[in-house]
Design a protein around this motif. Structure first.
Motif, mmCIF file in Angstrom:
data_model
loop_
_atom_site.group_PDB
_atom_site.id
_atom_site.type_symbol
_atom_site.label_atom_id
_atom_site.label_comp_id
_atom_site.label_asym_id
_atom_site.label_seq_id
_atom_site.Cartn_x
_atom_site.Cartn_y
_atom_site.Cartn_z
ATOM 1 N N GLY A 1 0.707 -1.176 0.049
ATOM 2 C CA GLY A 1 0.063 0.140 -0.117
ATOM 3 C C GLY A 1 0.690 1.167 -0.035
ATOM 4 N N CYS A 2 2.107 0.949 0.138
ATOM 5 C CA CYS A 2 2.907 2.313 0.305
ATOM 6 C C CYS A 2 3.507 2.953 -1.308
ATOM 7 C CB CYS A 2 4.210 2.021 1.218
ATOM 8 S SG CYS A 2 5.288 3.298 1.489
ATOM 9 N N THR A 3 4.293 2.247 -1.782
ATOM 10 C CA THR A 3 4.921 2.983 -3.043
ATOM 11 C C THR A 3 3.910 3.412 -4.231
ATOM 12 O OG1 THR A 3 7.053 1.859 -2.732
ATOM 13 C CG2 THR A 3 6.445 2.419 -5.040
ATOM 14 N N PRO A 4 2.785 2.780 -4.579
ATOM 15 C CA PRO A 4 2.026 3.542 -5.741
ATOM 16 C C PRO A 4 1.507 4.572 -5.008
ATOM 17 C CG PRO A 4 1.419 1.103 -5.423
ATOM 18 C CD PRO A 4 2.736 1.388 -4.293
ATOM 19 N N ALA A 5 1.017 4.949 -3.612
ATOM 20 C CA ALA A 5 0.572 6.149 -3.243
ATOM 21 C C ALA A 5 1.599 6.910 -3.184
ATOM 22 C CB ALA A 5 -0.149 5.908 -2.049
ATOM 23 N N ALA A 6 2.695 6.625 -2.816
ATOM 24 C CA ALA A 6 3.755 7.707 -2.515
ATOM 25 C C ALA A 6 4.357 8.208 -3.619
ATOM 26 C CB ALA A 6 5.080 6.804 -1.781
#
Length: 457
Positions: free
Chosen positions: A141-146
């Motif tokens: 859940g971290c990198t795409p949103a980041a």
């Protein structure tokens, strides 16, 4: 030339750094580098890789305690993590394109931290496998949103540098994971290493929503509704250069994760005598010394490569984004023989030198590859684009790289012994790294053929 900007003017207000936390006004284009926000993003990704890479230095004591084979270690370090990381990646990227990305990152950080702590309670191969799956779900859940956030936080001409700064979490997290993990396992044992590794993430998860902001705000009239998943995937995969960039990234990750997962085992088995003598001179346990040395190599060489890759590629790609892809092709081709050298070098210091050089060349590609991907994608598809690339990276690289090395090591050990079996298995990852360089070379030709300056934002 297509423009994927979300404003009507090339000049806009400044994106605030931390603090305060507020929305960027509708119609604004960032004109200043948001250093405070980028430092926070880098810290989040550092913890991401800290929790992921600490397992590397804990492999040998875990293997002895739980009576595991190299093949099972490969499944735990790669396949287990990647299973739901890849499965959850696309739905979470879809969510990132539709919801508050800051809150999504905070929740993801809390989830993977809890599962990291849970690793310390495991008593069997199956239990450890499941907890690593949980870590993968959280980190998905971290990198795409980041990446989607970073693209809106920074000006177009500094995008590769910003994404490289975020990717600095890879070497920094690996450095702390290896160094701190080595010290903890030699003093407190591998279970306490997991307990203490997960705790900082829970604290940071509570801080993130207070100091970061969602630039989107209520700009429904400015940013169109996100593209549905099916049509979005078809749009991205119709661009053949994007496809080959994704596959090339996967092969590069195959080599990186294959070496990384067994780097601790490589030195503890292959160079045990030299390592013990060096540790005795430093009045340290061999595992603690190895963790610090590997951490420094990964942190310094990987960090230097990541930063320079973003800094230099921004300059060579000013005229045409095709140079982002060409930059990656050169760096990854140079990395291939160095990966083999790290495994096959006869001396400990020489092997460390090859290891550092391999990481330096491979990490040069981090900033430019993500800059190319984020520039080709429209604003409403950026989360989807990076999730698709990460899906390929993790299916090909993270899931299969450590598993290949572990299973090949088990197979070769029967004839070559445990030392040469592992060395030969690791050396073979130079082949997919070389193929990665060739794939990026092919993608460079495709970008030119597609007339892909990719638009202007």
């Amino acid at each position: 030339m297509r423009s994927d900007t979300i404003t009507s003017s090339p000049d806009g207000i400044v994106v605030p750094t931390l603090p305060p936390a507020r929305n960027v006004a509708a119609g604004a284009v960032p004109t200043r580098f948001p250093l405070g926000i980028m430092l926070m993003m880098m810290l989040i990704y550092t913890l991401n890789f800290f929790d992921r890479q600490i397992l590397t230095i804990l492999v040998e004591p875990i293997k002895a305690d739980l009576l595991l084979s190299d093949g099972q270690i490969g499944a735990i370090t790669g396949l287990a993590f990647a299973i739901l990381y890849t499965a959850a990646g696309m739905p979470l990227a879809w969510l990132a394109d539709r919801t508050n990305r800051v809150r999504l990152i905070a929740v993801a950080l809390a989830v993977w931290s809890v599962f990291t702590i849970a690793c310390g309670f495991t008593r069997s191969f199956g239990q450890l496998l499941l907890t690593r799956v949980g870590v993968g779900v959280g980190e998905a859940g971290c990198t795409p949103a980041a990446h989607s956030l970073i693209t809106e936080y920074v000006p177009r001409e500094r995008r590769a540098l910003a994404l490289a700064m975020y990717q600095m979490g890879v070497p920094l997290g690996s450095l702390t994971g290896l160094a701190v993990g080595g010290l903890l396992v030699s003093s407190l044992g591998w279970r306490w290493a997991f307990f203490l590794a997960g705790a900082p993430g829970l604290v940071l998860a509570a801080i993130v929503p207070l100091v970061m902001h969602e630039p989107r705000g209520n700009r429904a009239a400015i940013v169109p509704d996100p593209v549905p998943l099916g049509p979005g995937l078809k749009t991205l995969w119709r661009r053949k250069s994007f496809v080959w960039i994704c596959i090339g990234s996967g092969f590069s990750a195959f080599a990186f994760y294959g070496l990384s997962a067994f780097s601790g085992s490589l030195y503890l088995r292959t160079h045990a005598t030299e390592l013990a003598a060096m540790a005795a001179d430093a009045s340290m346990a061999p595992t603690a010394l190895l963790g610090i040395v590997l951490g420094l190599i990964v942190g310094v060489m990987g960090g230097l490569g990541t930063f320079l890759g973003g800094f230099l590629s921004d300059r060579v790609a000013r005229g045409n984004i095709v140079n982002y892809v060409l930059f990656c092709a050169v760096a990854l081709t140079l990395a291939a023989p160095l990966f083999a050298g790290a495994a096959l070098a006869g001396g400990l210091v020489l092997s460390f030198a090859f290891f550092g050089g391999a990481l330096f060349c491979q990490t040069l590609s981090y900033g430019p590859v993500y800059a190319a991907i984020q520039t080709v994608a429209e604003p409403r598809m950026r989360g989807m684009a990076v999730a698709l690339q990460l899906l390929v990276v993790n299916l090909v690289g993270l899931a299969l790289g450590p598993l290949f090395v572990g299973m090949t090591s088990d197979h070769l050990t029967a004839t070559l012994g445990p030392i040469h079996g592992l060395r030969s298995a690791i050396a073979l990852v130079a082949v997919p790294m070389l193929l990665s360089g060739l794939m990026f070379t092919h993608a460079t030709r495709l970008v030119r053929r597609e007339d892909a300056t990719f638009g202007g934002d």
